[in-house]
Design a protein around this motif. Structure first.
Motif, PDB file in Angstrom:
ATOM      1  N   ILE A  55       0.869  -1.172   0.000  1.00  0.00           N
ATOM      2  CA  ILE A  55       0.000   0.000   0.000  1.00  0.00           C
ATOM      3  C   ILE A  55       0.909   1.225   0.000  1.00  0.00           C
ATOM      4  N   PRO A  56       0.942   1.979  -1.099  1.00  0.00           N
ATOM      5  CA  PRO A  56       1.827   3.151  -1.154  1.00  0.00           C
ATOM      6  C   PRO A  56       1.551   4.114  -0.005  1.00  0.00           C
ATOM      7  N   ALA A  57       2.625   4.679   0.553  1.00  0.00           N
ATOM      8  CA  ALA A  57       2.490   5.573   1.701  1.00  0.00           C
ATOM      9  C   ALA A  57       1.625   6.782   1.382  1.00  0.00           C
ATOM     10  N   LYS A  58       1.658   7.235   0.135  1.00  0.00           N
ATOM     11  CA  LYS A  58       0.886   8.423  -0.247  1.00  0.00           C
ATOM     12  C   LYS A  58      -0.624   8.200  -0.142  1.00  0.00           C
ATOM     13  N   THR A  59      -1.049   6.939  -0.090  1.00  0.00           N
ATOM     14  CA  THR A  59      -2.476   6.627   0.002  1.00  0.00           C
ATOM     15  C   THR A  59      -3.129   7.379   1.155  1.00  0.00           C
ATOM     16  N   PHE A  60      -2.445   7.436   2.289  1.00  0.00           N
ATOM     17  CA  PHE A  60      -3.046   7.995   3.496  1.00  0.00           C
ATOM     18  C   PHE A  60      -3.021   9.534   3.474  1.00  0.00           C
ATOM     19  N   GLU A  61      -2.063  10.093   2.755  1.00  0.00           N
ATOM     20  CA  GLU A  61      -2.071  11.541   2.540  1.00  0.00           C
ATOM     21  C   GLU A  61      -3.207  11.915   1.594  1.00  0.00           C
ATOM     22  N   TYR A  62      -3.477  11.055   0.627  1.00  0.00           N
ATOM     23  CA  TYR A  62      -4.645  11.245  -0.227  1.00  0.00           C
ATOM     24  C   TYR A  62      -5.925  11.250   0.607  1.00  0.00           C
ATOM     25  N   PHE A  63      -6.006  10.303   1.529  1.00  0.00           N
ATOM     26  CA  PHE A  63      -7.198  10.216   2.381  1.00  0.00           C
ATOM     27  C   PHE A  63      -7.377  11.504   3.187  1.00  0.00           C
ATOM     28  N   TYR A  64      -6.285  12.005   3.765  1.00  0.00           N
ATOM     29  CA  TYR A  64      -6.397  13.217   4.581  1.00  0.00           C
ATOM     30  C   TYR A  64      -6.914  14.383   3.743  1.00  0.00           C
ATOM     31  N   LEU A  65      -6.469  14.486   2.505  1.00  0.00           N
ATOM     32  CA  LEU A  65      -6.894  15.583   1.623  1.00  0.00           C
ATOM     33  C   LEU A  65      -8.333  15.405   1.147  1.00  0.00           C
ATOM     34  N   ARG A  66      -8.856  14.180   1.318  1.00  0.00           N
ATOM     35  CA  ARG A  66     -10.240  13.873   0.941  1.00  0.00           C
ATOM     36  C   ARG A  66     -10.497  14.164  -0.535  1.00  0.00           C
TER      37      ARG A  66
END
Length: 409
Positions: free
Chosen positions: A311-322
């Motif tokens: 799971i790429p780490a950027k996935t969760f930054e994407y989630f935060y940005l909604r």
């Protein structure tokens, strides 16, 4: 406050995705009763990020020892990469083990925590722990034998022996995925294997308005390096085919690819896509987050094969940005289920090929109608806060030390 030695080959001011997980653990561990003391490698830095240490306590102790072979000529390092087990960084042990032992004794350290890759860091941490009679916690950002690229490593039989030794002798194993936890369970007791995914740190994101843009196109942004584990090939092929079927889409879509210059080579078979793509060189971490925030859609590429997945780490930054996420992955798995739960997403699988073109067409149509941005559950997003994840790590530390002192569960 209890003290923990943090062993990481990569650490700021080095930039890139490899440093973010350990950096956030170091930042928040003091909130949960642990003073981190960092031991990292002194080596040539390819990605420099001067802002990476902002927000980390000024009193943080960071020690560096030289990885001597990293300064050797390139041809020698190429040979080492092909021959050294588990990897070319194993010779960091020449300086790191001695320094680590000194730090444990000087600061009365009770635990050593190591994060990999490179997996040679786990062997170094294990030796420090054994020679000082403290416990070792091994964090795997990528799996070892479970990694998609394992077959490319030298002497895989020896690699498996070393991995088993780490799994058997460590006090705890930390993984990013539940599937990785299951894979490691074939090598040690599953009760000492824990899943702590990557996440986001809200303080990294700008508070200002990043939505003001001069263009009126559907901007699709990707930040990072393309590789066989994060290949854009299926997406590029599908987008090229979609534009051939409907040429009007060419005027509507703008790609933004942020990362190393090597990313451009993936566009070679698709000259028409180069015309609608803005290639941006590597950016410091916070600048990359700003570029993500200016996007209409965030691109996510991953490869999975059976029980081998990341799971790429950027996935969760994407989630935060909604933001809406367009995920392209080989087949359904842990990542696609996670992104589906996020709900503000378009998910395309490499087979059948219509799966990706259909998602692109749906995205463009909904964007034109102002319906591409779906509501996101805050409870879902909040679980990936780096503070909460660091608390989970501290609880694992507590459990280990409590058992060592005879306190039991």
């Amino acid at each position: 406050m209890k003290k923990v030695l943090i062993l990481s080959y990569h650490f700021p001011p080095e930039g890139g995705v490899a440093v973010q997980r350990v950096l956030k653990f170091v930042k928040y561990l003091p909130m949960f009763g642990y003073q981190p003391i960092v031991l990292t490698a002194l080596h040539p830095i390819k990605k420099f990020d001067p802002d990476a240490l902002r927000g980390v306590p000024a009193q943080l102790k960071i020690y560096k020892t030289r990885d001597l072979p990293a300064y050797m000529p390139g041809e020698i390092r190429k040979v080492m990469r092909k021959k050294c087990v588990p990897d070319k960084h194993i010779f960091w042990k020449w300086t790191a083990v001695r320094k680590g032992i000194q730090l444990v004794k000087k600061h009365n350290i009770q635990l050593v925590f190591s994060t990999s890759p490179p997996h040679s860091v786990q062997l170094i941490a294990q030796e420090i722990a054994q020679r000082t009679n403290i416990k070792h916690v091994a964090d795997f950002r990528d799996e070892w034998s479970g990694d998609l690229n394992f077959y490319k490593l030298p002497n895989t039989a020896r690699q498996l022996e070393l991995e088993s030794k780490i799994c058997e002798e460590s006090a705890a194993i930390i993984t990013l995925l539940d599937s990785a936890r299951r894979n490691f369970a074939s090598k040690t007791n599953i009760r000492k294997i824990f899943t702590i995914p990557n996440g986001y740190d809200a303080s990294d994101f700008s508070k200002g308005d990043n939505q003001n843009r001069s263009d009126t196109k559907l901007r699709m942004t990707y930040c990072g390096r393309f590789s066989n584990k994060a290949s854009p090939e299926a997406f590029l092929r599908a987008l090229d085919e979609t534009i051939r079927q409907d040429s009007s889409i060419r005027q509507l879509v703008q790609l933004q690819i942020v990362g190393p210059t090597g990313n451009k080579s993936w566009f070679k078979p698709y000259p028409e896509l180069k015309k609608i793509c803005d290639f941006v060189p590597f950016q410091p971490y916070k600048k990359s987050l700003d570029l993500m925030d200016q996007a209409d859609v965030l691109l996510l590429f991953a490869s999975n094969e059976g029980n081998k997945e990341g799971i790429p780490a950027k996935t969760f930054e994407y989630f935060y940005l909604r933001k809406p996420v367009l995920l392209v992955v080989n087949s359904p798995g842990e990542l696609s289920k996670l992104v589906q739960t996020y709900s503000n997403a378009y998910i395309g699988f490499k087979s059948p090929k219509e799966s990706i073109t259909g998602q692109i067409q749906k995205l463009v149509t909904e964007w034109k109608n102002g319906k591409h941005n779906k509501p996101v559950d805050d409870v879902f997003v909040n679980q990936f806060d780096r503070k909460k994840q660091t608390q989970a790590l501290a609880q694992i530390f507590d459990h280990i030390l409590r058992n060592e002192s005879g306190g039991g569960d």
